[in-house]
Design a protein around this motif. Structure first.
Motif, mmCIF file in Angstrom:
data_model
loop_
_atom_site.group_PDB
_atom_site.id
_atom_site.type_symbol
_atom_site.label_atom_id
_atom_site.label_comp_id
_atom_site.label_asym_id
_atom_site.label_seq_id
_atom_site.Cartn_x
_atom_site.Cartn_y
_atom_site.Cartn_z
ATOM 1 N N LEU A 147 -92.441 -40.642 81.500
ATOM 2 C CA LEU A 147 -91.151 -39.505 81.313
ATOM 3 C C LEU A 147 -90.119 -40.374 80.865
ATOM 4 O O LEU A 147 -89.021 -40.083 80.341
ATOM 5 N N LEU A 148 -89.718 -41.362 81.810
ATOM 6 C CA LEU A 148 -88.559 -42.219 81.723
ATOM 7 C C LEU A 148 -88.508 -42.968 80.353
ATOM 8 O O LEU A 148 -87.317 -42.834 79.664
ATOM 9 N N LYS A 157 -76.695 -40.526 78.195
ATOM 10 C CA LYS A 157 -76.927 -41.727 78.010
ATOM 11 C C LYS A 157 -77.177 -42.432 79.475
ATOM 12 O O LYS A 157 -76.829 -43.671 79.404
ATOM 13 N N ALA A 158 -77.773 -41.748 80.258
ATOM 14 C CA ALA A 158 -78.234 -42.505 81.680
ATOM 15 C C ALA A 158 -79.280 -43.738 81.393
ATOM 16 O O ALA A 158 -79.926 -43.502 80.818
ATOM 17 N N GLY A 159 -78.824 -44.775 82.197
ATOM 18 C CA GLY A 159 -79.926 -45.786 82.151
ATOM 19 C C GLY A 159 -81.184 -45.509 82.965
ATOM 20 O O GLY A 159 -81.484 -44.320 83.409
ATOM 21 N N PRO A 160 -81.976 -46.321 82.936
ATOM 22 C CA PRO A 160 -83.555 -45.880 83.390
ATOM 23 C C PRO A 160 -83.350 -45.580 84.817
ATOM 24 O O PRO A 160 -84.107 -44.745 85.112
ATOM 25 N N THR A 161 -82.493 -46.294 85.812
ATOM 26 C CA THR A 161 -82.646 -46.005 87.188
ATOM 27 C C THR A 161 -81.884 -44.793 87.544
ATOM 28 O O THR A 161 -82.592 -43.676 88.296
ATOM 29 N N LEU A 162 -80.833 -44.265 86.629
ATOM 30 C CA LEU A 162 -80.193 -42.993 86.778
ATOM 31 C C LEU A 162 -81.317 -41.847 86.150
ATOM 32 O O LEU A 162 -81.525 -40.767 86.745
ATOM 33 N N ARG A 173 -84.261 -41.393 88.550
ATOM 34 C CA ARG A 173 -83.661 -40.397 89.816
ATOM 35 C C ARG A 173 -83.428 -39.104 89.500
ATOM 36 O O ARG A 173 -83.715 -38.375 90.237
ATOM 37 N N ALA A 174 -83.089 -38.915 88.256
ATOM 38 C CA ALA A 174 -82.748 -37.441 88.221
ATOM 39 C C ALA A 174 -84.060 -36.535 87.803
ATOM 40 O O ALA A 174 -83.990 -35.449 88.237
ATOM 41 N N HIS A 194 -87.742 -32.772 90.236
ATOM 42 C CA HIS A 194 -88.980 -32.317 90.498
ATOM 43 C C HIS A 194 -89.016 -32.082 92.157
ATOM 44 O O HIS A 194 -89.832 -31.094 92.423
ATOM 45 N N THR A 195 -88.502 -32.860 92.957
ATOM 46 C CA THR A 195 -88.379 -32.536 94.182
ATOM 47 C C THR A 195 -87.753 -31.118 94.597
ATOM 48 O O THR A 195 -88.153 -30.442 95.560
ATOM 49 N N ALA A 196 -86.778 -30.779 93.988
ATOM 50 C CA ALA A 196 -85.922 -29.591 94.181
ATOM 51 C C ALA A 196 -86.809 -28.276 93.693
ATOM 52 O O ALA A 196 -87.235 -27.323 94.401
#
Length: 135
Positions: A12-13, A59-64, A67-68, A73-75
Motif C-alpha cells: 500500500l505504501l 506528498k507525504a513521505g513513506p513514514t507519514l 502512519r496515515a 485502518h485502526t479507526a
C-alpha cells in the motif's frame, strides 16, 4: 500473520508513493474515489483510496504515509468491531459493543465510513473539503 500484514502495508505504501497512474487512477485533480467505486466496493476500499489521495496530494513521505494508512485502518476497525459479536477493539471501553438489534450491515458500513472520514480529515486537514464531498 505479522509478515503478511507487513507485506500488505508495504505494498500500500509503495502504491501511495508511486503516485497516480496514467490509466485513470485517482489523481490530484480531485477525482472522486466514489465515482470509480463499484457496487461491490465497501466503505473500507473507498476510504483507503481517499487516504491514498491525501498521501499523494500532500506528498507525504513513506513514514507519514504508512502512519496515515495505519491510523485510518485502526479507526475503521474499531468502528466495525462495535457492531460485531466477537471482535475486540484496539482500545476496549465499557459499553463499546452495540446492541444486537443495531448490528446490521448498513450500520457497520455507516460506522466504518464515518471513522474513515474522521481519520482522513484529522490526518489531512488541507483536504477537508475533498473528504466532505465524499462523505
Amino acid at each position: 500473520m505479522r509478515r503478511a500484514l507487513s507485506l500488505v502495508f508495504t505494498l500500500l505504501l509503495v502504491e501511495a508513493v508511486a503516485g497516480p497512474r496514467p490509466t485513470g487512477a485517482l489523481t490530484p485533480q480531485r477525482t472522486s474515489p466514489l465515482a470509480a467505486a463499484l457496487p461491490s466496493d465497501n466503505a473500507v476500499l473507498v476510504w483507503d483510496e481517499a487516504i491514498l489521495h491525501g498521501i499523494r496530494v500532500t506528498k507525504a513521505g513513506p513514514t507519514l504515509g504508512a502512519r496515515a494508512i495505519a491510523v485510518a485502518h485502526t479507526a475503521m476497525f474499531d468502528a466495525w468491531s462495535a457492531y460485531d459479536a466477537t471482535a475486540v477493539p484496539t482500545v476496549p471501553r465499557r459499553s463499546w459493543r452495540r446492541p444486537p438489534a443495531e448490528r446490521s450491515d448498513s450500520n457497520k458500513a455507516e460506522a466504518v465510513a464515518y471513522a474513515g472520514y474522521r481519520a482522513a480529515v484529522d490526518l489531512f486537514p488541507s483536504e477537508a473539503d475533498y473528504y466532505a464531498g465524499l462523505f
